[in-house]
Write an enzyme that holds these catalytic residues in place. Structure first.
Site, PDB file in Angstrom:
ATOM      1  N   ASP A   1      -1.553  -0.684   5.862  1.00 51.39           N
ATOM      2  CA  ASP A   1      -1.781  -0.090   7.180  1.00 51.39           C
ATOM      3  C   ASP A   1      -3.221   0.325   7.419  1.00 51.39           C
ATOM      4  OD1 ASP A   1      -1.416   2.179   5.283  1.00 51.39           O
ATOM      5  OD2 ASP A   1      -1.741   3.355   7.096  1.00 51.39           O
TER       6      ASP A   1
ATOM      7  N   ASP B   1       0.874  -1.166   0.000  1.00 52.05           N
ATOM      8  CA  ASP B   1       0.000   0.000   0.000  1.00 52.05           C
ATOM      9  C   ASP B   1       0.918   1.226   0.000  1.00 52.05           C
ATOM     10  OD1 ASP B   1      -2.387   1.587   0.368  1.00 52.05           O
ATOM     11  OD2 ASP B   1      -1.730   1.848   2.434  1.00 52.05           O
TER      12      ASP B   1
ATOM     13  N   ASP C   1      -7.153  -1.995   3.686  1.00 47.03           N
ATOM     14  CA  ASP C   1      -6.208  -3.060   3.347  1.00 47.03           C
ATOM     15  C   ASP C   1      -6.559  -4.390   4.020  1.00 47.03           C
ATOM     16  OD1 ASP C   1      -4.547  -1.356   1.805  1.00 47.03           O
ATOM     17  OD2 ASP C   1      -3.590  -0.627   3.623  1.00 47.03           O
TER      18      ASP C   1
END
Length: 633
Positions: free
Chosen positions: A515, A313, A519
């Site tokens: 995080d 990410d 996600d």
């Protein structure tokens, strides 16, 4: 059968530890032949450690004809007791239960992530009907209902804004670091947070069709689809049982000595096989802990060794997760850039918007000066702010705000804004006394060690990929700085999930590093999920197999190398213990070993396994990204 299973489950890990301590003490008493007791103390170990093994084997055979390693152990235990070799039976039972305890400690799972997601689900909604506002349970909202969302409230269902201007924090769905300005006609998703302005919206997707409910289902299905890796001993159990029984029966038939057959069963017990994986995993987990990793899934490191791709990410993982001012530019010479920066920071000093707070904080940090006094401050939700600073009327906001105020955007301003937009920045348009004056550009800055970490992972044979919910320009800018070639931008949670599943179907195991709440499905679905513990959400942490506690991503290459070193250690353990067992079996067939000596010799393999695994505790302690030797799969 259910009652028996409940009895076996009583007490959990504390019970197992207590039984092992008592059994170990009993075996020591048996060795020194304490005459004060009216029975052989080894019986204590047989009862406390052996009976649960036998019962588990019976349950598996009766309920599902499931042949595991404990079937052979049970046969050896019963045979040893029948011929009076109680110490051998107690010793084998103790070693097997020790291995089971280690495995139980390493595979403990936490499922709080789904519960936290459920708590994010909006509970109520404000419905506008017949000129009145009523608060009803969110699940009773119907498609087409007109809803009102106040500042600070969570959007109850998916819908479209009909009236009002606002800024929406979409981190729960996209992971974007900054709120998105919304107005009439713009879509909003359930679970996102209305930060400033009040707005009315029309419900489009409700109940199970809403975005937050879809995410919950994604996490649940991903959790159910990730199968636990079966222990090596159980994987080979059927063959081990068949070979052991055949060898024992053949020896009994040829020699006529049942003690030799029992010895074969004892030395064939897969103690070392049972210990090989959990001891290495526990030692590797200890090593990982020293490097800032919390390994939450026992077999996560075992799976990590197979990873071919690592998907990152962007926001909060490769970047700091907070916007920073990268440039302030002024136009014609009516005001210089530094003065404009000070006026803008003063105007934004009273703003609640993350962008405004970032401008004020960056100004104080870069200049060391306090903000100038701002008067007549006005917050314009979803558009910007206005205030008077040192007698000047300062306007800071989006392009729509300046246009609504009748302030034309000159070509030089458009060009400067486009330059920064193409580099993934957020652009704030600035005006002084009703005249276009300049722009401020903000972006989420990369972590200093991110590029070095990505390069080290690539050198170790893992291909990095960027998956982000942010817009394409921001994603490409970060990817270029990191040296990442494959980029997927604008990803919703289901898009990240689909990419990971497509890689898995193509035979490429994926590690997801993220995080945000958005996600969580990807972290749960990936072969291995790693969450950023410092800046990450609790839901992402709960969905992950491994948590990077201090967010030091420079340690990631060490974790990948450690997982592969751990797997080599497991293979070394198995090779030695199986070789030792093969020699012991030959000696048992010839009558050189009796059950007690056979148990001691065969358990020497277990001692080697534990000692060899312990070396992992301090392996590679000085390695860091960029400075450690590469290790290709």
């Amino acid at each position: 059968m259910e009652k028996l299973e409940r009895v076996l489950a009583w007490g959990g890990i504390r019970r197992d530890v207590a039984f092992l301590v008592i059994s170990g003490a009993a075996l020591l008493l048996s060795i020194v032949r304490v005459e004060l007791l009216p029975f052989d103390p080894a019986w204590i170990a047989i009862v406390l450690c052996g009976i649960p093994i036998v019962l588990e084997a019976v349950i598996g055979l009766v309920t599902a004809f499931d042949i595991k390693a404990d079937v052979l152990v049970s046969i050896a235990l019963v045979a040893s007791v029948v011929i009076g070799e109680t110490f051998a039976a107690g010793e084998v039972a103790f070693i097997m239960q020790l291995g089971a305890l280690l495995e139980e400690l390493t595979v403990a799972r936490a499922r709080a992530g789904i519960e936290r997601l459920v708590h994010l689900t909006p509970q109520t909604a404000r419905v506008l009907a017949e000129g009145e506002e009523r608060v009803i349970p969110a699940e009773k909202v119907q498609v087409g209902d007109l809803l009102r969302v106040l500042p600070g409230e969570t959007v109850p269902v998916d819908g479209v804004i009909r009236t009002g201007q606002t800024s929406i924090n979409q981190a729960v769905m996209t992971g974007e670091s900054m709120p998105v300005d919304k107005g009439p006609g713009d879509p909003v998703s359930s679970g996102t947070v209305n930060q400033f302005g009040s707005f009315d919206m029309e419900a489009v997707k409700v109940g199970e069709d809403s975005s937050i409910q879809r995410m919950i289902r994604l996490v649940q299905s991903a959790d159910a689809g990730k199968a636990r890796i079966v222990g090596i001993a159980d994987r080979w159990a059927t063959w081990i049982v068949v070979i052991a029984l055949s060898a024992a029966a053949l020896t009994w038939l040829v020699t006529g000595q049942i003690i030799r057959a029992v010895t074969i069963l004892v030395v064939f017990c897969p103690c070392a096989l049972v210990l090989a994986t959990p001891t290495a995993i526990m030692a590797a987990i200890g090593n990982a802990t020293h490097h800032g990793f919390l390994v939450r899934e026992g077999d996560a490191l075992e799976r990590l060794a197979d990873v071919a791709r690592v998907t990152f990410d962007k926001t909060g993982t490769l970047t700091q997760g907070t916007p920073r001012v990268t440039a302030v530019e002024s136009g014609p010479p009516q005001v210089d850039a530094q003065t404009l920066y000070g006026w803008t920071a003063a105007a934004e000093g009273r703003s609640e918007h993350p962008v405004g707070r970032a401008i004020a904080a960056c100004y104080r940090e870069s200049t060391g000066e306090t903000l100038k006094k701002a008067e007549n401050f006005t917050m314009l939700p979803g558009r910007g702010v206005q205030a008077q600073v040192e007698g000047w009327q300062i306007t800071a906001g989006n392009a729509a705000l300046l246009q609504d105020l009748g302030i034309p955007l000159p070509e030089w301003m458009r060009q400067k804004a486009q330059y920064h937009l193409e580099r993934g920045c957020t652009v704030i348009y600035l005006a002084v006394d009703g005249q276009a004056a300049g722009i401020a550009a903000l972006s989420d800055t990369p972590r200093p060690e991110a590029a070095e970490t990505v390069q080290a992972l690539r050198l170790s044979g893992v291909e990095p990929v960027l998956l982000t919910g942010d817009h394409e320009q921001a994603a490409l800018q970060v990817a270029e700085q990191m040296g990442i070639q494959e980029v997927r931008a604008g990803c919703l949670p289901e898009d990240k999930l689909a990419y990971i599943r497509s890689c898995e179907q193509a035979g490429q195991s994926v590690c997801m590093i993220g995080d945000g709440i958005n996600d969580a499905p990807a972290l749960k679905t990936a072969h291995v999920g790693i969450a950023m513990g410092g800046v990450g959400s609790d839901i992402a942490v709960d969905a992950a197999d491994i948590v990077l506690i201090n967010d030091e991503i420079r340690e990631l290459p060490h974790l990948f190398r450690l997982s592969r070193r751990m797997m080599r250690t497991i293979r070394y353990n198995l090779t030695f213990s199986m070789g030792l067992n093969a020699v012991a079996i030959v000696l048992a067939m010839t009558g050189i070993l009796n059950p007690v000596v056979g148990a001691l010799v065969h358990n020497a393999g277990s001692v080697f396994v534990i000692a060899n695994s312990a070396l992992l505790l301090r392996w590679g302690g000085k390695n860091r990204a960029g400075g450690a030797p590469t290790e290709h799969r």
